[in-house]
Structure formats: structure tokens, C-alpha cells
Design a protein around this motif. Structure first.
Motif, PDB file in Angstrom:
ATOM      1  N   ARG A  89       0.949  -1.201  -0.154  1.00  0.00           N
ATOM      2  CA  ARG A  89      -0.015   0.068   0.072  1.00  0.00           C
ATOM      3  C   ARG A  89       0.950   1.142   0.007  1.00  0.00           C
ATOM      4  O   ARG A  89       2.133   1.309   0.059  1.00  0.00           O
ATOM      5  N   GLY A  90       0.235   2.453  -0.036  1.00  0.00           N
ATOM      6  CA  GLY A  90       0.967   3.686   0.121  1.00  0.00           C
ATOM      7  C   GLY A  90       2.051   3.870  -0.930  1.00  0.00           C
ATOM      8  O   GLY A  90       1.864   3.510  -2.053  1.00  0.00           O
ATOM      9  N   ILE A  91       3.106   4.423  -0.435  1.00  0.00           N
ATOM     10  CA  ILE A  91       4.402   4.886  -1.256  1.00  0.00           C
ATOM     11  C   ILE A  91       4.826   3.662  -2.036  1.00  0.00           C
ATOM     12  O   ILE A  91       5.375   3.687  -3.227  1.00  0.00           O
ATOM     13  N   VAL A 142       2.458  12.618   3.494  1.00  0.00           N
ATOM     14  CA  VAL A 142       1.898  12.055   2.257  1.00  0.00           C
ATOM     15  C   VAL A 142       0.640  11.405   2.746  1.00  0.00           C
ATOM     16  O   VAL A 142       0.565  10.810   3.792  1.00  0.00           O
ATOM     17  N   ARG A 143      -0.458  11.607   1.820  1.00  0.00           N
ATOM     18  CA  ARG A 143      -1.538  10.815   2.168  1.00  0.00           C
ATOM     19  C   ARG A 143      -1.592   9.388   2.128  1.00  0.00           C
ATOM     20  O   ARG A 143      -1.961   8.839   1.177  1.00  0.00           O
ATOM     21  N   THR A 144      -1.109   8.877   3.364  1.00  0.00           N
ATOM     22  CA  THR A 144      -1.173   7.344   3.351  1.00  0.00           C
ATOM     23  C   THR A 144      -2.112   6.725   4.611  1.00  0.00           C
ATOM     24  O   THR A 144      -1.959   7.528   5.445  1.00  0.00           O
ATOM     25  N   LYS A 145      -2.341   5.667   4.264  1.00  0.00           N
ATOM     26  CA  LYS A 145      -2.995   4.873   5.539  1.00  0.00           C
ATOM     27  C   LYS A 145      -2.296   5.064   6.818  1.00  0.00           C
ATOM     28  O   LYS A 145      -2.905   5.286   7.729  1.00  0.00           O
ATOM     29  N   GLU A 196       0.639  13.126  -2.450  1.00  0.00           N
ATOM     30  CA  GLU A 196      -0.244  11.871  -2.847  1.00  0.00           C
ATOM     31  C   GLU A 196       0.982  10.560  -2.955  1.00  0.00           C
ATOM     32  O   GLU A 196       2.179  11.218  -3.298  1.00  0.00           O
ATOM     33  N   PRO A 197       0.611   9.398  -2.627  1.00  0.00           N
ATOM     34  CA  PRO A 197       1.795   8.358  -2.971  1.00  0.00           C
ATOM     35  C   PRO A 197       2.249   8.359  -4.491  1.00  0.00           C
ATOM     36  O   PRO A 197       3.701   8.171  -4.637  1.00  0.00           O
ATOM     37  N   GLU A 202      -2.682   8.530   8.331  1.00  0.00           N
ATOM     38  CA  GLU A 202      -3.842   9.106   8.319  1.00  0.00           C
ATOM     39  C   GLU A 202      -4.305   9.707   9.746  1.00  0.00           C
ATOM     40  O   GLU A 202      -4.715  10.973   9.834  1.00  0.00           O
ATOM     41  N   ASN A 235      11.908   0.099   0.454  1.00  0.00           N
ATOM     42  CA  ASN A 235      10.755   1.033   1.048  1.00  0.00           C
ATOM     43  C   ASN A 235      10.111   0.483   2.139  1.00  0.00           C
ATOM     44  O   ASN A 235       9.458   1.443   2.961  1.00  0.00           O
TER      45      ASN A 235
END
Length: 260
Positions: free
Chosen positions: A17-19, A186-189, A213-214, A192, A88
Motif C-alpha cells: 500500500r501507500g508509497i 503524504v496521504r497514506t493509511k 499523494e503516494p 492518516e 521502501n
């Protein structure tokens, strides 16, 4: 559509998920075969299915040497090479003042954020890049370039990762380039809870007037992985919408509380 990585193969750790997922998608869209890793096989496969037909999901915890080696071997068997590695996978169990942390939280943070990139880099160099060349991209953080409350151990680990990036760039040159990205908010879970209730304040402290954003970071990873950056090594690319320069100490303090 241009495919600058056609015929190349990339491994992205922590890519469910995310980046990590965004980076995997960007590399895949650029023509690469992509192996996505996650702590579980199910999560890795689901992420790979979302990326596309040349993506393969493999369960491999970042610090498990046996699973990491098996992942690299399977990648070479499936696609014939490992041309790009994106380190990552990251964690931050050590929230709070540095002197309030115990050894267990310190060790877990450093194992995932620093030792894992060393481990995976060694494995891909031994398996392919040492003979054929390639590109390694590490996911750092603007926290590794600044200080702030509550995430001190995390920041130390990312500062060390930035230094490791430079060290490996020297040791692996000229055939292997090693660079890093340093995301801001950055908009990641994962992040959040740290920005959702005060997004307006984050935006106010960001010159480009939005949370990242990712995909913003994924595009930077692609740049560093591709020949577009062929004369760049040992560098850390900040992707933060200007947060580090935006509001001085106020911006630094806010960035210190948010995981990219």
C-alpha cells in the motif's frame, strides 16, 4: 506511451500500500516487471494484482534474510534479472521522546529502516547487479533531514539511511547508482491519524498548498530508477511540496509528527 524500463525488473519492498504500491505501479507503467513484497503472501499478491500483468507478489518480511534471499532468487528465475531495488519497507514503533524508548522498539526501528536496506542491497548485488549494474532507491523521510518531537528514533534511522545511501553510492559505483527519496506529509493509511484531523493546518504550512499523494513519490522513484537520472548517485530527493522551507520551525515541527 514511453516505457523507459521495458525489459527491466524491479523489486519493491513494503509494497502492499501507500508509497511502495505507488512506486511499484509507476515502475510497471514504465515497462518494468515488478516484484512487490509484503509481510504476508496474501497482501503481496493482492497488491500485485492491482498493479498489472507483469507484477508478482511475494510474501517476505523485510528483515527475514531467508525469505529475502528466496524472493531475490525467485525474481531472477521469473524475470531473468534484478535491475532496480526500491528499499521502501519502514516502521515506527518508537513513538515519543528518545529517552523514553526501550531497546526492543529501538532495535525494531533500526532493523527495518536501516538493516533491511543493507540486507536487500547485498542480496541483489550478489544475485545480479554486481555483474550487470542497476539502480537502488531508498525511501527516507524529511524527518532524516530535520528534528522534531515524538519521532526521534525514527528520524535517527532515516538520517542513517540517508548517510547509508551516500556510502553505498561510493562503494557500488560506477555500475550501480544508489539514491534516496525523502517524502514529507503524504496521504497514506499509515499516516492518516496524524494528518486527517488537521489537514487544513498541514496545507497552510505547505507552499504548494496540498498534502502529497503516494503517486508524487512514486514518480520520483521512477525518475531515480531510470536512465533519466543516469548521472545522479548518492543524492536524496526531497518530495514535500516545500514543507521544509515553508514555515521554518512551525513546518519542521509539523513534519516531525507525520509519517510519509
Amino acid at each position: 506511451m514511453s516505457e523507459p524500463l521495458a525489459g527491466r525488473t524491479a523489486i519493491v519492498t513494503g509494497a502492499s500500500r501507500g508509497i511502495g504500491l505507488a512506486a511499484a505501479a509507476a515502475l510497471h507503467d514504465a515497462g518494468a516487471n515488478v516484484v512487490l513484497t509484503a509481510r504476508t503472501e496474501e497482501a503481496a499478491r493482492a497488491a500485485a494484482d492491482s498493479v498489472g500483468p507483469r507484477a508478482l507478489g511475494i510474501g517476505a518480511h523485510a528483515t527475514d534474510e531467508d525469505l529475502a534471499r528466496a524472493c531475490v532468487e525467485r525474481t531472477v528465475e521469473a524475470f531473468g534479472s534484478v535491475d532496480v531495488l526500491v528499499n521502501n519497507a519502514g516502521t515506527n514503533p518508537a513513538y515519543g521522546p528518545v529517552l523514553a524508548q526501550d531497546h526492543g522498539r529501538f532495535a525494531k526501528t533500526l532493523d527495518v529502516n536501516l538493516w533491511a536496506p543493507i540486507l536487500w542491497s547485498r542480496l541483489v548485488v550478489d544475485a545480479w547487479m554486481g555483474e550487470h549494474g542497476g539502480s537502488i532507491v531508498n525511501t527516507a523521510s524529511i524527518g532524516g533531514l530535520s528534528v522534531g518531537p515524538d519521532l526521534g528514533i525514527y528520524h535517527v534511522s532515516k538520517a542513517a539511511l540517508i548517510h547509508l545511501t551516500k556510502q553505498l553510492a561510493i562503494e557500488l559505483a560506477p555500475s550501480i547508482r544508489v539514491n534516496a527519496v525523502a517524502p514529507g506529509v503524504v496521504r497514506t493509511k499509515l499516516a492518516e491519524a496524524l494528518w486527517k484531523e488537521h489537514e487544513g493546518a498541514v496545507v497552510e504550512r505547505t507552499p504548494l498548498a496540498r498534502i502529497g499523494e503516494p503517486d508524487d513519490v512514486g514518480a520520483a522513484v521512477l525518475f531515480l530508477a531510470s536512465s533519466a537520472s543516469s548521472w545522479i548517485t548518492g543524492e536524496t530527493l526531497v518530495i514535500d511540496g516545500g514543507q521544509m522551507i515553508g514555515s521554518g520551525a512551525a513546518a519542521d515541527a509539523l513534519a516531525a509528527r507525520v509519517e510519509g
